[in-house]
Design a protein around this motif. Structure first.
Motif, short mmCIF file in Angstrom:
data_model
loop_
_atom_site.label_atom_id
_atom_site.label_comp_id
_atom_site.label_asym_id
_atom_site.label_seq_id
_atom_site.Cartn_x
_atom_site.Cartn_y
_atom_site.Cartn_z
N SER A 130 0.83 -1.20 0.00
CA SER A 130 0.00 0.00 0.00
C SER A 130 0.86 1.26 0.00
O SER A 130 0.34 2.37 -0.16
CB SER A 130 -0.90 0.02 1.24
OG SER A 130 -0.12 0.14 2.43
N ASP A 349 -3.95 6.93 -2.43
CA ASP A 349 -5.35 6.62 -2.16
C ASP A 349 -6.18 6.46 -3.43
O ASP A 349 -7.40 6.43 -3.35
CB ASP A 349 -5.97 7.69 -1.28
CG ASP A 349 -5.82 9.10 -1.87
OD1 ASP A 349 -5.12 9.24 -2.89
OD2 ASP A 349 -6.39 10.05 -1.29
N GLN A 350 -5.54 6.33 -4.58
CA GLN A 350 -6.30 6.33 -5.83
C GLN A 350 -5.94 5.19 -6.76
O GLN A 350 -4.82 4.70 -6.78
CB GLN A 350 -6.09 7.67 -6.55
CG GLN A 350 -6.79 8.81 -5.84
CD GLN A 350 -6.55 10.17 -6.47
OE1 GLN A 350 -6.91 11.18 -5.89
NE2 GLN A 350 -5.94 10.20 -7.64
N LYS A 356 -11.39 6.16 -6.24
CA LYS A 356 -10.96 6.06 -4.85
C LYS A 356 -10.65 4.60 -4.50
O LYS A 356 -11.44 3.70 -4.79
CB LYS A 356 -12.05 6.61 -3.92
CG LYS A 356 -12.29 8.10 -4.06
CD LYS A 356 -13.31 8.58 -3.05
CE LYS A 356 -13.57 10.07 -3.19
NZ LYS A 356 -12.36 10.87 -2.96
N LEU A 357 -9.53 4.41 -3.86
CA LEU A 357 -9.10 3.06 -3.52
C LEU A 357 -10.03 2.39 -2.51
O LEU A 357 -10.08 1.16 -2.42
CB LEU A 357 -7.67 3.11 -2.97
CG LEU A 357 -6.89 1.83 -2.81
CD1 LEU A 357 -6.87 1.00 -4.09
CD2 LEU A 357 -5.46 2.14 -2.39
N VAL A 358 -10.79 3.18 -1.76
CA VAL A 358 -11.69 2.61 -0.74
C VAL A 358 -13.07 2.31 -1.31
O VAL A 358 -13.93 1.78 -0.61
CB VAL A 358 -11.83 3.56 0.46
CG1 VAL A 358 -10.50 3.70 1.19
CG2 VAL A 358 -12.35 4.93 0.03
N ASP A 359 -13.32 2.63 -2.58
CA ASP A 359 -14.62 2.41 -3.21
C ASP A 359 -14.69 0.98 -3.72
O ASP A 359 -13.93 0.59 -4.62
CB ASP A 359 -14.79 3.40 -4.36
CG ASP A 359 -16.11 3.22 -5.10
OD1 ASP A 359 -16.89 2.32 -4.74
OD2 ASP A 359 -16.35 3.99 -6.06
N PRO A 360 -15.60 0.14 -3.19
CA PRO A 360 -15.66 -1.26 -3.62
C PRO A 360 -15.88 -1.42 -5.13
O PRO A 360 -15.30 -2.32 -5.75
CB PRO A 360 -16.84 -1.83 -2.82
CG PRO A 360 -16.94 -0.94 -1.63
CD PRO A 360 -16.56 0.42 -2.10
N ARG A 363 -12.64 -0.72 -6.95
CA ARG A 363 -11.72 -1.86 -6.79
C ARG A 363 -12.13 -3.01 -7.71
O ARG A 363 -11.29 -3.65 -8.34
CB ARG A 363 -11.69 -2.31 -5.33
CG ARG A 363 -11.10 -1.27 -4.39
CD ARG A 363 -11.34 -1.65 -2.93
NE ARG A 363 -10.60 -2.85 -2.55
CZ ARG A 363 -9.35 -2.85 -2.09
NH1 ARG A 363 -8.71 -1.71 -1.96
NH2 ARG A 363 -8.76 -3.97 -1.75
N ASP A 375 -10.19 -8.21 -3.54
CA ASP A 375 -9.74 -8.27 -2.15
C ASP A 375 -8.23 -8.32 -2.03
O ASP A 375 -7.69 -8.09 -0.94
CB ASP A 375 -10.36 -9.48 -1.44
CG ASP A 375 -11.87 -9.34 -1.28
OD1 ASP A 375 -12.36 -8.19 -1.30
OD2 ASP A 375 -12.55 -10.38 -1.14
N GLY A 379 -5.08 -1.49 0.67
CA GLY A 379 -5.81 -0.25 0.89
C GLY A 379 -4.91 0.97 0.72
O GLY A 379 -3.77 0.87 0.26
N PRO A 380 -5.41 2.14 1.09
CA PRO A 380 -4.62 3.36 0.97
C PRO A 380 -3.36 3.32 1.84
O PRO A 380 -3.36 2.74 2.93
CB PRO A 380 -5.57 4.46 1.45
CG PRO A 380 -6.94 3.88 1.29
CD PRO A 380 -6.79 2.42 1.55
#
Length: 704
Positions: A130, A349-350, A356-360, A363, A375, A379-380
């Motif tokens: 990460s 984070d991108q 956005k890396l946190v957006d399912p 991903r 999975d 993460g960021p």
């Protein structure tokens, strides 16, 4: 190679000026010759000294042409196989002993879109780490964060540069573009010739400020208060556009209340800008039908940079400017691919497409393009300074491409110590930079004229750089490096060496994202002189080069709606707060930093060009005559600038163009004149931008 001109683009700033390159004839002092390319609309043939002399760095006399491996403490020439094997072995050892996040990756805003995309993929797929970020975090991340908050989208300029001469007023905040991107100055000259006005906000009377109809010189670190004071006056004088606010925005009541707490006399005490000048700035900005606010590093490189830019955006919203023709807010991106470099995955984070890396869903989409389990994507990670600060502790090995943090990072002496403490450092670069000189392995890589790839300029215009010459023997591209390392680390597919093949995958990965490139092809870029993103593929699928149905691109954003869920722009209520470090009895003066016309960024390349060095041979300290008199310092005398982080020494340059309470240093040089030895790494809580533009120092005469 045929002796014909190749149309391409400059390797330096975010204008990405068009130029033609012709292989040099025998006996010519250089590898390639630069000539005017008048068909490119951004610079219309004009070039600055850096662009004209860029071919000097192609010479084998100044650039790297063979890999280097450290043996018994000394960097020595090595074969590519030995160098690549060493990197793969060390990264494998680090992952095995400490886990994947002990491997760090640090990129640069000068990498092409293809390289930035591949580097983010390499970090997350091959290393599984990460811990990746890039030096663009030091460039315009605060403006990006503020733009996303207000508009739902970050693109440097939401309109082409060609709109500037046709507006009525430009408020230029914290930019000395006459020196940082000289060909752009013509747009502001034409603005004034057309009857428009230019307001420049800068603590120094720069070459740019000299062109202004009005120059405001606030104390460094007070741009937020200045913007709030101007909005207060706009409200008090009844200059708001109430219908626009009602129809196209939200959050006005809270933002207005925050601004009204910053009455003009209070703002004058904070900033040092007289109230009559504040009122004149409001008049110049509000009276024309069209007006723009453009920010650069001055308000952005602060520990409150996101709020500061947000306050300037609020001015454009309150007066009904944003999202209207010939009006609005824009950011003058600095690095050559600072825009595209953060859109496609080398930011912590991108993911590609500015996802956005946190957006399912983001991903899932990118993982499908990459052929991996969503999975499995980490993460960021840490932001740039935080990543560098963790070197040698949490992060044991680092792969670095296209950056020179030993010179460019804040609190640079500390960052140099962290780099020296690494178990292993590998650097890919064109020259032996100050950071590369500390590496265990250095790989010589191709540069602009020797490779094909795309960049995205400050307008959001995606451009095609074309290969004009063959690189020297022993030099490979960054894409080849990642291909070879991925293969050695057990990932045999997914890292092609052909730039167009990488771009085709980037198109698919970006499809449907904020920065959608799926409708852009190399052929279109060549035929159309660039294409503005977003440019989705018609019908939702990325068409090949032969498609007849194409999206035209988007030169002007927000004319119908903003990129928020409800289509409205958002006011963000902000209030002034002090810089992270204010002057006191021990450190009574403010330091601000910036660039000079003849050097670029950390100077790793421009400091190798004789003509540029003749124009700007070394660092200096710019100070007011009153401060110089108190020190007993004359022009050219060495003076020391001391902060809580270190000491820098450079010759005095005495001028009334700077405030008496402020000194200025350019940041292009290493050694005892390194300005970033002094700068404060205090971070903006949203953008994680360090506070380069304001820190407390004392100034001492040397040897007296």
């Amino acid at each position: 190679m045929p002796n014909s001109a190749t149309p391409t683009h400059c390797p330096y700033c975010a204008l990405q000026c068009g130029m033609n390159l012709t292989p040099a004839a025998d006996g010519t002092d250089g590898v390639v010759v630069v000539s005017e390319r008048a068909d490119f609309p951004v610079n219309r043939g004009a070039l600055c000294g850096k662009g004209r002399t860029a071919p000097a760095v192609l010479s084998s006399r100044v650039r790297l042409t063979t890999p280097l491996v450290r043996r018994a403490g000394v960097l020595e020439p090595a074969s590519w196989d030995e160098a690549l094997d060493r990197i793969a072995e060390e990264l494998t050892r680090t992952r095995t002993e400490h886990g994947p996040d002990a491997c760090g990756v640090f990129g640069g805003g000068g990498l092409t879109n293809e390289k930035a995309y591949a580097l983010g993929k390499f970090a997350r797929i091959v290393l599984g780490t990460s811990q990746i970020d890039y030096n663009g975090r030091f460039c315009m991340s605060s403006a990006a964060a503020a733009g996303i908050k207000a508009f739902g989208l970050d693109r440097g300029l939401p309109f082409p540069l060609e709109d500037i001469p046709r507006t009525g007023c430009v408020v230029l905040v914290g930019s000395n573009l006459a020196e940082t991107m000289p060909p752009a100055l013509r747009y502001f000259t034409e603005l004034r010739e057309n009857g428009g006005t230019l307001v420049v906000i800068d603590p120094r009377r720069t070459r740019t400020a000299e062109q202004a109809d009005l120059h405001l010189a606030p104390r460094p670190g007070t741009d937020l208060a200045l913007a709030l004071g101007l909005l207060h006056l706009i409200v008090a004088e009844g200059r708001t556009d109430e219908r626009y606010i009602l129809e196209r925005t939200s959050g006005w009541e809270e933002a207005r209340a925050a601004a009204m707490a910053h009455w003009p006399e209070y703002v004058e005490r904070i900033t040092g800008v007289p109230v009559p000048q504040l009122r004149e700035a409001v008049r110049l900005f509000c009276e024309p039908e069209h007006a723009m606010v453009l920010t650069a590093r001055g308000p952005e490189q602060q520990s409150k940079g996101t709020d500061t830019v947000g306050a300037w955006i609020n001015l454009t919203l309150a007066t009904g400017r944003a999202g209207r023709p010939l009006s609005g807010y824009g950011c003058l991106t600095g690095q050559g691919n600072g825009q595209g470099g953060r859109e496609h995955g080398q930011k912590a984070d991108q993911l590609p497409g500015y996802r956005k890396l946190v957006d399912p869903e983001a991903r899932r989409h990118v993982a499908e393009v990459w052929g991996v389990d969503p999975d499995s994507l980490p993460g960021p990670g840490r932001s740039a300074y935080e990543l560098l600060d963790a070197l040698g502790t949490d992060i044991k090995s680092l792969l670095l491409m296209g950056s020179n943090p030993v010179v460019s990072a804040p609190r640079a002496a500390h960052i140099e110590e962290r780099i020296r403490s690494l178990d292993f450092l590998a650097v890919c670069d064109v020259v032996l930079s100050e950071t590369a000189a500390l590496a265990d392995v250095v790989l010589p890589v191709t540069q602009w004229a020797e490779e094909t790839g795309t960049t995205t300029n400050l307008e959001g215009r995606v451009l095609l750089r074309r290969r004009a010459i063959t690189p020297p023997d022993g030099v490979r591209s960054d894409l080849e490096v990642m291909h070879e390392l991925a293969d050695r680390l057990g990932v045999e597919k997914g890292f092609p060496t052909d730039a167009e093949e990488v771009f085709e995958e980037l198109r698919r990965a970006s499809a449907g994202g904020v920065a959608d490139y799926s409708g852009i092809t190399y052929r279109r870029l060549a035929e159309e002189n660039g294409v503005f993103w977003p440019c989705p593929a018609q019908g939702g699928a990325a068409e090949g080069p032969a498609s007849e149905s194409v999206h035209p691109g988007t030169p002007r954003l927000f004319l119908e709606r903003f990129a928020t869920e409800d289509g409205r722009a958002r006011f963000v209520p902000v209030s002034h707060r002090a810089a992270a470090e204010e002057p006191d009895d021990e450190y009574p003066v403010l330091l601000t930093t910036g660039r000079v016309v003849a050097q670029y960024q950390s100077g790793a390349q421009t400091r190798r060009v004789d003509e540029l060095n003749a124009a700007a041979p070394g660092p200096f300290v710019e100070l007011h005559p009153r401060l110089a008199e108190r020190l007993g310092a004359a022009e050219g005398d060495p003076v020391a600038v001391v902060s809580r982080r270190g000491r820098a020494v450079a010759p005095a340059r005495i001028t009334t163009a700077i405030r008496p309470d402020t000194v200025f240093m350019p940041f292009h040089w290493p050694g005892e004149g390194r300005a970033n030895t002094l700068t404060n790494p205090a971070l903006d809580p949203t953008s994680r931008m360090p506070e380069f533009k304001a820190c407390a120092v004392r100034v001492e005469a040397v040897g007296k």
